[in-house]
Design a protein around this motif. Structure first.
Motif, PDB file in Angstrom:
ATOM      1  N   UNK A  96      40.537  48.591  38.505  1.00 45.13           N
ATOM      2  CA  UNK A  96      40.003  47.316  38.771  1.00 45.13           C
ATOM      3  C   UNK A  96      40.865  46.487  39.474  1.00 45.13           C
ATOM      4  N   UNK A  97      42.250  46.529  39.278  1.00 46.10           N
ATOM      5  CA  UNK A  97      42.990  45.702  39.979  1.00 46.10           C
ATOM      6  C   UNK A  97      43.330  46.138  41.571  1.00 46.10           C
ATOM      7  N   UNK A  98      43.255  47.216  41.712  1.00 43.35           N
ATOM      8  CA  UNK A  98      43.263  47.601  42.910  1.00 43.35           C
ATOM      9  C   UNK A  98      42.164  47.221  43.946  1.00 43.35           C
ATOM     10  N   UNK A  99      41.049  46.770  43.457  1.00 38.88           N
ATOM     11  CA  UNK A  99      40.043  46.051  44.311  1.00 38.88           C
ATOM     12  C   UNK A  99      39.761  44.716  43.785  1.00 38.88           C
ATOM     13  N   UNK A 100      40.713  44.226  43.436  1.00 36.67           N
ATOM     14  CA  UNK A 100      40.774  42.757  43.174  1.00 36.67           C
ATOM     15  C   UNK A 100      40.320  41.887  44.163  1.00 36.67           C
ATOM     16  N   UNK A 101      39.172  41.144  44.154  1.00 38.87           N
ATOM     17  CA  UNK A 101      38.407  40.298  45.003  1.00 38.87           C
ATOM     18  C   UNK A 101      39.055  38.925  45.212  1.00 38.87           C
ATOM     19  N   UNK A 102      38.636  38.381  46.268  1.00 41.34           N
ATOM     20  CA  UNK A 102      38.705  36.991  46.559  1.00 41.34           C
ATOM     21  C   UNK A 102      38.079  36.105  45.597  1.00 41.34           C
ATOM     22  N   UNK A 103      38.118  34.755  45.602  1.00 39.12           N
ATOM     23  CA  UNK A 103      37.582  33.865  44.555  1.00 39.12           C
ATOM     24  C   UNK A 103      36.192  33.719  45.142  1.00 39.12           C
ATOM     25  N   UNK A 104      35.376  33.678  44.218  1.00 41.78           N
ATOM     26  CA  UNK A 104      33.812  33.587  44.484  1.00 41.78           C
ATOM     27  C   UNK A 104      33.082  34.456  43.258  1.00 41.78           C
ATOM     28  N   UNK A 105      31.757  34.563  43.608  1.00 38.34           N
ATOM     29  CA  UNK A 105      31.033  35.578  42.416  1.00 38.34           C
ATOM     30  C   UNK A 105      31.492  36.755  42.149  1.00 38.34           C
ATOM     31  N   UNK A 106      32.241  37.428  43.159  1.00 34.46           N
ATOM     32  CA  UNK A 106      32.767  38.747  42.805  1.00 34.46           C
ATOM     33  C   UNK A 106      33.915  38.778  41.986  1.00 34.46           C
ATOM     34  N   UNK A 107      34.720  37.633  42.123  1.00 33.61           N
ATOM     35  CA  UNK A 107      35.786  37.373  41.179  1.00 33.61           C
ATOM     36  C   UNK A 107      35.319  37.138  39.493  1.00 33.61           C
ATOM     37  N   UNK A 108      34.283  36.479  39.434  1.00 33.76           N
ATOM     38  CA  UNK A 108      33.828  36.206  38.100  1.00 33.76           C
ATOM     39  C   UNK A 108      33.226  37.317  37.593  1.00 33.76           C
ATOM     40  N   UNK A 109      32.545  38.273  38.492  1.00 34.87           N
ATOM     41  CA  UNK A 109      32.067  39.796  37.786  1.00 34.87           C
ATOM     42  C   UNK A 109      33.542  40.584  37.512  1.00 34.87           C
ATOM     43  N   UNK A 110      34.444  40.450  38.594  1.00 37.71           N
ATOM     44  CA  UNK A 110      35.605  41.263  38.249  1.00 37.71           C
ATOM     45  C   UNK A 110      36.483  40.667  37.030  1.00 37.71           C
ATOM     46  N   UNK A 111      36.519  39.583  36.771  1.00 36.98           N
ATOM     47  CA  UNK A 111      36.976  38.947  35.666  1.00 36.98           C
ATOM     48  C   UNK A 111      36.323  39.555  34.231  1.00 36.98           C
ATOM     49  N   UNK A 112      35.249  39.421  34.223  1.00 40.24           N
ATOM     50  CA  UNK A 112      34.257  39.758  32.933  1.00 40.24           C
ATOM     51  C   UNK A 112      34.586  41.476  32.627  1.00 40.24           C
ATOM     52  N   UNK A 113      34.766  42.399  33.843  1.00 37.50           N
ATOM     53  CA  UNK A 113      34.765  43.730  33.887  1.00 37.50           C
ATOM     54  C   UNK A 113      36.243  43.865  32.987  1.00 37.50           C
ATOM     55  N   UNK A 114      37.453  43.030  33.562  1.00 41.72           N
ATOM     56  CA  UNK A 114      38.604  43.413  33.228  1.00 41.72           C
ATOM     57  C   UNK A 114      38.738  42.892  31.795  1.00 41.72           C
ATOM     58  N   UNK A 115      38.026  41.708  31.282  1.00 37.82           N
ATOM     59  CA  UNK A 115      38.116  41.257  29.726  1.00 37.82           C
ATOM     60  C   UNK A 115      37.671  42.212  28.951  1.00 37.82           C
TER      61      UNK A 115
END
Length: 426
Positions: free
Chosen positions: A403-422
């Motif tokens: 997941x961290x290798x695909x860390x996205x820019x700020x925005x909707x994708x970041x929010x989805x990424x943060x929830x997945x990591x959490x």
């Protein structure tokens, strides 16, 4: 009182190790830098000895430390379950013990030689839209770097670190009776210039680490009081009181250290965070110096190269964030272990010298050889309940790195990424 205006390219808030590193790397890259700290020059930053993997220096382009900044390294590292349980002994690990007072001094000296200006005994009153107000001084800056620590400015307004994710650590360098010290170490199966790390003595994430060097002893303690355990400061004081051969304190200190993965947001607008202010630590044992130096170098490169603060945020998370997050998964698992579970992992051969070496050196484990896989499998079979937990932890560690290798820019994708990591980290 008349006000004074000063313009610069980089304003760093905090003159400890992380802030001084940013000031040095940025000024050496040709940027105008002002670093502000409310503490006196000789009290800014950590005041103790810290372990730093040898690979760090080449990675960030710093000369390796020499004595007296270099305090040596243990010839053998003994990880003991409790005070007298089974142990793992690691030989030849590539990590050095460094005096943080002198490392910070070296960083500041290099920064000043390159043109950076440090303002100590200077409190920050307000920060807004590229303007830092310090009493009658106003600093306008293109970039503002928050290196103010765990309880500092929090300019990015990141979430408050939970009590269960804070280690209360203490470290002291003391004189000692060399003969009595050797007797204590011999009684515990160690020798001079070796380290004894008694683990799990106050909860799963706790250590009492002692390193003897003739008439000098280094003592490091740490625990998580948020889990109901005594602080590292109390552990250290009680150990010293119980060992009359330990002499007067020469230097040292204590601090609350975040032991979680980096914050999801490391930059916004003109502001970036580094060090403890960004939760850039190695969660397996709470050392933050290597992540701080890595972040400072990367941030300076992006500011000077025109990639901006978002470029720093993206590269740091994709390059180093996954390492911290994967070890955060393991840290949360180990923090809940009872002492008998820790001893069982060592006795079964699941915890090995090589797995301990990778944690000391702050790197990912290498793929084990087929013979090692068989040994691990036999060990796991002896502890089926722990095996099930460990397999789940291993899977989460692998997934979070992806997941961290695909860390996205700020925005909707970041929010989805943060929830997945959490969800993966817990």
């Amino acid at each position: 009182m008349s006000s004074m205006l000063r313009k610069t390219q980089v304003c760093v808030l905090g003159g400890g190790t992380a802030g001084s590193a940013v000031a040095r790397f940025a000024s050496e890259a040709g940027l105008a830098v002002v670093c502000v700290d409310q503490r006196p020059r000789d009290r800014a930053g950590a005041r103790w000895v810290n372990g730093i993997p040898n690979w760090t220096w080449n990675e960030v382009g710093l000369d390796k430390p020499l004595e007296p900044e270099l305090r040596g390294n243990s010839q053998r590292f003994h990880l003991v379950a409790g005070m007298d349980g089974p142990r793992i002994s690691v030989e030849g690990h590539q990590s050095q013990e460094v005096d943080m007072r002198l490392l910070a001094k070296r960083l500041r000296s290099g920064a000043e030689a390159a043109g950076a200006d440090f303002l100590f005994d200077t409190a920050v009153n307000n920060v807004a839209e590229g303007v830092v107000t310090c009493g009658s001084l106003t600093i306008e800056s293109e970039f503002i770097v928050d290196a103010s620590g765990l309880g500092g400015c929090n300019l990015l307004e990141n979430e408050k670190v939970k009590k269960a994710d804070i280690c209360a650590a203490a470290q002291e360098v003391r004189g000692c009776d060399a003969v009595k010290g050797l007797e204590f170490f011999a009684k515990n199966g160690a020798r001079d210039h070796e380290a004894l790390c008694f683990s799990g003595v106050a909860g799963g994430f706790s250590i009492l680490n002692v390193h003897l060097r003739g008439e000098i002893i280094n003592i490091l303690t740490g625990s998580v009081p948020g889990d109901g355990h005594p602080s590292g400061r109390k552990m250290l004081d009680e150990f010293v009181a119980s060992q009359p051969w330990i002499g007067p304190r020469q230097f040292g200190g204590s601090a609350a250290i975040p032991i979680r993965r980096p914050f999801d947001t490391l930059a916004r607008g003109r502001v970036a965070a580094v060090g403890d202010a960004a939760c850039q630590v190695f969660p397996a044992h709470g050392s933050g110096i290597t992540p701080q130096l890595l972040a400072a170098k990367m941030l300076a490169t992006h500011m000077a190269g025109g990639q901006g603060l978002e470029g720093y945020e993206r590269e740091y998370q994709r390059t180093w964030g996954g390492l911290s997050a994967s070890y955060d998964v393991f840290r949360k698992f180990s923090q809940q272990l009872a002492l008998e579970d820790l001893a069982g992992l060592m006795e079964a051969g699941i915890m090995t010298p090589e797995t301990s070496r990778t944690a000391i050196e702050q790197r990912l484990p290498e793929v084990p050889a087929p013979s090692q896989i068989k040994d691990y499998a036999r060990g796991l079979a002896k502890k089926p309940a722990l095996a099930a937990q460990l397999l789940k932890v291993a899977g989460a560690m692998l997934a979070v790195r992806q997941l961290y290798r695909a860390y996205p820019d700020a925005g909707p994708l970041r929010s989805m990424w943060s929830r997945s990591v959490a969800r993966l980290v817990g």
